[in-house]
Write a protein that holds these residues in place. Structure first.
Motif, mmCIF file in Angstrom:
data_model
loop_
_atom_site.group_PDB
_atom_site.id
_atom_site.type_symbol
_atom_site.label_atom_id
_atom_site.label_comp_id
_atom_site.label_asym_id
_atom_site.label_seq_id
_atom_site.Cartn_x
_atom_site.Cartn_y
_atom_site.Cartn_z
ATOM 1 N N TRP A 255 18.584 -3.674 11.018
ATOM 2 C CA TRP A 255 18.949 -3.008 9.773
ATOM 3 C C TRP A 255 19.006 -4.023 8.630
ATOM 4 N N PHE A 256 19.564 -5.199 8.915
ATOM 5 C CA PHE A 256 19.610 -6.221 7.863
ATOM 6 C C PHE A 256 18.212 -6.684 7.490
ATOM 7 N N LEU A 257 17.399 -6.935 8.506
ATOM 8 C CA LEU A 257 16.037 -7.395 8.212
ATOM 9 C C LEU A 257 15.278 -6.351 7.409
ATOM 10 N N ALA A 258 15.638 -5.094 7.612
ATOM 11 C CA ALA A 258 14.922 -4.028 6.918
ATOM 12 C C ALA A 258 15.525 -3.757 5.550
ATOM 13 N N SER A 259 16.640 -4.409 5.208
ATOM 14 C CA SER A 259 17.287 -4.155 3.917
ATOM 15 C C SER A 259 17.085 -5.287 2.928
ATOM 16 N N VAL A 260 16.432 -6.352 3.349
ATOM 17 C CA VAL A 260 16.199 -7.487 2.441
ATOM 18 C C VAL A 260 14.694 -7.702 2.303
ATOM 19 N N PRO A 261 14.170 -8.350 1.284
ATOM 20 C CA PRO A 261 14.926 -8.813 0.116
ATOM 21 C C PRO A 261 15.161 -7.680 -0.881
ATOM 22 N N TYR A 262 16.306 -7.724 -1.563
ATOM 23 C CA TYR A 262 16.599 -6.700 -2.574
ATOM 24 C C TYR A 262 15.579 -6.745 -3.701
ATOM 25 N N GLN A 263 15.195 -5.576 -4.166
ATOM 26 C CA GLN A 263 14.299 -5.518 -5.334
ATOM 27 C C GLN A 263 15.060 -4.816 -6.446
ATOM 28 N N ASP A 264 15.272 -5.482 -7.572
ATOM 29 C CA ASP A 264 16.035 -4.932 -8.692
ATOM 30 C C ASP A 264 17.388 -4.403 -8.234
ATOM 31 N N GLY A 265 18.055 -5.155 -7.399
ATOM 32 C CA GLY A 265 19.377 -4.755 -6.949
ATOM 33 C C GLY A 265 19.384 -3.607 -5.960
ATOM 34 N N GLU A 266 18.232 -3.173 -5.514
ATOM 35 C CA GLU A 266 18.146 -2.065 -4.553
ATOM 36 C C GLU A 266 17.489 -2.562 -3.265
ATOM 37 N N PRO A 267 17.861 -2.007 -2.134
ATOM 38 C CA PRO A 267 17.113 -2.349 -0.924
ATOM 39 C C PRO A 267 15.649 -1.941 -1.088
ATOM 40 N N PRO A 268 14.745 -2.707 -0.517
ATOM 41 C CA PRO A 268 13.320 -2.435 -0.711
ATOM 42 C C PRO A 268 12.882 -1.248 0.138
ATOM 43 N N PRO A 269 11.741 -0.642 -0.199
ATOM 44 C CA PRO A 269 11.158 0.312 0.742
ATOM 45 C C PRO A 269 10.901 -0.439 2.051
ATOM 46 N N ILE A 270 11.076 0.229 3.149
ATOM 47 C CA ILE A 270 11.085 -0.507 4.417
ATOM 48 C C ILE A 270 9.804 -1.299 4.665
ATOM 49 N N GLY A 271 8.680 -0.755 4.173
ATOM 50 C CA GLY A 271 7.412 -1.441 4.378
ATOM 51 C C GLY A 271 7.370 -2.801 3.695
ATOM 52 N N GLU A 272 8.185 -2.979 2.647
ATOM 53 C CA GLU A 272 8.145 -4.247 1.920
ATOM 54 C C GLU A 272 9.300 -5.156 2.300
ATOM 55 N N SER A 273 10.104 -4.740 3.235
ATOM 56 C CA SER A 273 11.255 -5.554 3.640
ATOM 57 C C SER A 273 10.790 -6.680 4.557
ATOM 58 N N LEU A 274 11.744 -7.512 4.924
ATOM 59 C CA LEU A 274 11.431 -8.616 5.828
ATOM 60 C C LEU A 274 10.937 -8.064 7.174
ATOM 61 N N ALA A 275 11.631 -7.019 7.656
ATOM 62 C CA ALA A 275 11.207 -6.401 8.921
ATOM 63 C C ALA A 275 9.783 -5.879 8.788
ATOM 64 N N GLY A 276 9.517 -5.277 7.624
ATOM 65 C CA GLY A 276 8.180 -4.736 7.384
ATOM 66 C C GLY A 276 7.122 -5.816 7.423
ATOM 67 N N SER A 277 7.422 -6.987 6.816
ATOM 68 C CA SER A 277 6.362 -8.004 6.810
ATOM 69 C C SER A 277 6.188 -8.629 8.192
ATOM 70 N N ILE A 278 7.289 -8.729 8.946
ATOM 71 C CA ILE A 278 7.118 -9.189 10.333
ATOM 72 C C ILE A 278 6.244 -8.192 11.076
ATOM 73 N N GLY A 279 6.558 -6.928 10.890
ATOM 74 C CA GLY A 279 5.805 -5.876 11.563
ATOM 75 C C GLY A 279 4.331 -5.937 11.231
ATOM 76 N N ARG A 280 4.040 -6.140 9.952
ATOM 77 C CA ARG A 280 2.623 -6.149 9.576
ATOM 78 C C ARG A 280 1.892 -7.370 10.140
ATOM 79 N N THR A 281 2.638 -8.441 10.308
ATOM 80 C CA THR A 281 1.998 -9.620 10.900
ATOM 81 C C THR A 281 1.539 -9.337 12.324
ATOM 82 N N ILE A 282 2.344 -8.596 13.065
ATOM 83 C CA ILE A 282 1.958 -8.364 14.463
ATOM 84 C C ILE A 282 1.125 -7.098 14.619
ATOM 85 N N GLU A 283 0.968 -6.339 13.547
ATOM 86 C CA GLU A 283 0.255 -5.062 13.675
ATOM 87 C C GLU A 283 -1.121 -5.203 14.330
ATOM 88 N N PRO A 284 -1.915 -6.246 13.960
ATOM 89 C CA PRO A 284 -3.240 -6.364 14.594
ATOM 90 C C PRO A 284 -3.163 -6.425 16.120
#
Ligand SMILES: Nc1nc2c(ncn2[C@@H]2O[C@H](COP(=O)(O)OP(=O)(O)OP(=O)(O)O)[C@@H](O)[C@H]2O)c(=O)[nH]1
Ligand SMILES: [Mg+2]
Lengths: 91, 623
Positions: free
Chosen positions: B484-513
């Motif tokens: 949940w924390f990985l999916a809530s950072v980094p904040y964008q304009d003081g708001e949690p990011p859309p999940i696809g752009e969160s830290l969890a999202g970028s880890i996920g996209r790295t392993i997607e292939p």
């Protein structure tokens, strides 16, 4: 029918009791089988031959033990010790 | 070799003040663990077939005089010549040669009173250890019910140590046992036991002791014979086995559904309350999406797991399992293992960890290794939530055999079969290539049939629920919070990011292939990583991710999955979970049991390759 000529355990028909004479195994295996009840002098009866398989279930020293046929073949019985067990299950 | 025996009756009166460890030993399946549980109040595993306890277990008992005794539950032994690992542990402890335990101060030798002539044979060997000993003739209730009797005084007079007739089930005789532990049981008259150093001699001696103790063996149980006639019938036996298995799987889907719905709505309603109660904040998000969404979605599967364990309990307590091993012996032999391996393999339907440990009962070290290497392929209960979730989402329910078998149960059955076939195939490969060995004589003792008691079944379910809830409260909770924390950072304009752009999202996209060839997207990919901790974690992970993604409340996990996965992807995911070793605790236990990283590494790699390639193939075939 009481088959008195059966001289090894694998040939003991279901429902017949006989007395174990000797075990033809290397020492460690022999000790283990004796610890599980297959002791020279013990009476043993075959309870049933397991479906399809090469296993049979024996009653020896008060417990039910499953043995493979090739193992049973190396346990010899005292000659003419076989006797029909009245309350054995023949089926 | 048992030689001259000199029971030290004088030490019986007081155990040393510091070391008050008392070892409970005896043949397998005589009720040592039940007896231990009765005295200590612990819940050591008990079941009606030999070889359950494979490790020492220590529990303490407070005495009336304020003292304390440490009881040690030990694996069963059939003599003083250990062959398998579990027997070695027992004999080493009894002889005081254990690296981890001092020599016990006294021993309790438990024997089965319904089979006294045979079991008395253990007496000289144990008394030969020179420890103050109490001989307990257990199963007094069965002896009496089947019309047997014994004069314990007479036994005691012949062996020179106190003898108590007891029942671990009804509690008869426990008072005397406690008096022994307190040192207030009258010692027996000292006797010189004859020097015997061969088993036939021990047998003769044991029979004569029984005969001179007016021992009346109980009547053989007739219905035990009848049950064997049915369960070991050439056609009927395997058919019954199949019918039992089908009944288990069908009830996992039918019986459990109402209870699961209730749990699910309770979780939904409580989430609603929290939502209404708490102001919008990070904490609220964490609680709702992280904890409720994550842990809650796993909790829903508890009823199904309990149904599985109820059936396992009945099979284990009745003594049927040993008959199943007899029926399975032929197929086990075809793959190069002995029927004995079937029992650890069956117990890995609950969990691979006890199964890997149960492989200790296999004498042949190569067979033991083969068994513990393939055990994690059989379907453990941690896979059940994953299977149940995906099946419910992707397989429409239709009757196949009237009310007896539906499509969902059939798919579940197929998954279990796939695991079992993979285990057998792998065992065959191992046995015919790297782990060849000369077959040892195969011997399997069959326990008497017993009625499973409501009490013991209830304890099994309670214990299983505790384990499940503990896992939910630790592994699953922690992974979902981290996620949940990985999916809530980094904040964008003081708001949690859309999940696809969160830290969890970028880890996920790295392993997607890596997961794309299986038809899976990055969210599932994240689940595959988190579920390395434990398989059911993926359910919690997806619960959290989809919960955070949805704007309004959390959509049912099933709908979210249907939107994200193709049918082929779902099958691929099922295949992946069927075969991959997604469980760090199993890796750790295999390392411990094999004494190094080599085998767990090979096992992990092999299972991953199998999982990936079958998943890939499934996605190709089902699209
Ligand atoms: N009727 C009856 N059953 C008993 C008694 N004690 C144990 N049992 C049953 O016997 C079976 C074996 O009990 P366990 O306590 O697991 O036996 P164990 O000696 O610890 O077995 P291993 O750990 O495999 O050596 C179980 O089904 C118990 O419920 C007893 O006093 N009376
Ligand atoms: Mg035990």
């Amino acid at each position: 029918m009481p088959s008195t000529e059966s001289d090894s355990l694998d040939r003991l028909p279901p429902g017949v009791t006989a007395v174990i004479a000797a075990l033809d195994f290397e020492e460690a295996d022999r000790v283990r089988l004796m610890e599980l009840g297959f002791i020279p002098g013990s009476s043993v009866s075959c309870q049933r031959v397991v479906p399809l398989g090469d296993l049979a279930i024996f009653q020896v020293e008060g417990t039910q033990v499953a043995l493979r046929k090739d193992t049973a073949a190396r346990i010899t019985l005292q000659p003419s010790s076989a006797a029909r067990n009245p309350d054995a299950d023949s089926g | 070799m048992p030689t001259a025996v000199e029971p030290r009756t004088e030490t019986q009166h007081s155990l040393p003040a510091k070391n008050r460890a008392v070892a409970i030993c005896g043949p397998p399946n005589v009720g040592k663990s039940s007896f231990f549980n009765r005295l200590t109040g612990l819940r050591q595993k008990v079941a009606n077939y030999p070889g359950i306890t494979v490790e020492k277990r220590i529990g303490s008992l407070r005495l009336e005089d304020g003292g304390q005794v440490d009881l040690i539950d030990l694996p069963g032994i059939v003599g003083m010549h250990p062959r398998s690992e579990d027997e070695r542990i027992c004999v080493e402890i009894l002889r005081g040669r254990s690296a981890t335990l001092p020599r016990p101060a006294a021993a309790i030798l438990l024997l089965d009173s319904t089979n006294l002539q045979a079991h008395l044979r253990m007496v000289p060997g144990i008394l030969g250890l020179g420890l103050p000993t109490l001989v307990v003739l257990n199963m007094a209730d069965e002896l009496e019910a089947r019309g047997g009797s014994v004069d314990t005084e007479a036994v005691s007079a012949q062996i020179g140590v106190p003898v108590v007739l007891a029942s671990a089930v009804t509690g008869t005789g426990m008072r005397e046992v406690v008096r022994f532990l307190q040192g207030s049981l009258a010692p027996a008259h000292k006797v010189e036991l004859p020097v015997i150093n061969n088993i036939p001699g021990e047998r003769k001696w044991a029979h004569s002791v029984a005969a001179q103790s007016s021992y009346h063996a109980p009547e053989p149980s007739l219905w035990g014979r009848r049950l064997d006639r049915i369960f070991l019938h050439p056609v009927g036996g395997p058919m019954i086995f199949l019918a039992v298995v089908i009944a288990v799987f069908q009830s996992i889907f039918t019986l459990a559904v109402p209870i699961m719905d209730a749990v699910e709505s309770a979780i939904g309603v409580s989430a609603g309350w929290i939502g209404a109660l708490l102001p919008d904040s990070m904490l609220k998000g964490l609680l709702l999406d992280g904890v409720w969404g994550g842990v809650g979605s796993v909790l829903v599967f508890l009823p199904q797991i309990l149904i599985l364990f109820l059936f396992i309990g009945v099979l284990e307590d009745s003594g049927y399992l040993a008959r199943a091993a007899v029926i399975a012996d032929r197929s086990m032999r075809a793959i190069g293992l002995e029927g004995r391996s079937f029992i650890p393999l069956l117990s890995s339907y609950a969990c691979a960890i006890p199964a890997v440990m149960a492989a200790r009962t296999i004498e042949n070290q190569r067979d033991r290794l083969a068994t513990l290497l393939v055990a994690p392929l059989t379907t453990c209960s941690a896979r059940l939530p994953v299977y149940a979730l995906l099946i419910a989402a992707f397989i429409p329910e239709r009757p196949l055999l009237g009310p007896f078998l539906g499509t969902r149960a059939a798919v579940l059955l197929a998954l279990y079969a796939a695991g079992f076939i993979a285990a057998c195939g792998t065992a065959w490969l191992l046995k015919s290539m790297v782990l060849r060995s000369k077959p040892a004589p195969f011997v399997l003792q069959l326990p008497a049939y017993r009625w499973p008691t409501i009490r013991s079944l209830a304890f099994r379910l309670i214990d299983r629920s505790k384990i499940f809830l503990r896992r939910a409260g630790t592994v699953i909770l922690v992974t979902t919070i981290v996620l949940w924390f990985l999916a809530s950072v980094p904040y964008q304009d003081g708001e949690p990011p859309p999940i696809g752009e969160s830290l969890a999202g970028s880890i996920g996209r790295t392993i997607e292939p890596l997961v794309e060839p299986l038809g899976l997207n990055w969210k599932i990919g994240i689940g595959l990583i988190t579920s390395l901790a434990a398989r059911e974690v993926i359910v919690g992970t997806l619960g959290t991710i989809y919960g955070m993604e949805a704007d309004e409340g959390s959509p049912a996990l099933q709908q979210a999955l249907q939107a994200e996965l193709s049918f082929g992807g779902a099958i691929a995911l099922l295949m992946y979970f069927a075969f991959a070793m997604q469980c760090m605790s199993t890796v750790a236990i295999v390392r411990r049991e094999t004494g190094g990283w080599k085998w767990p590494a090979i096992q992990f790699g092999y299972m991953l390759a199998l999982a990936y390639s079958t998943g890939f193939a499934a996605y190709r075939v089902f699209g």
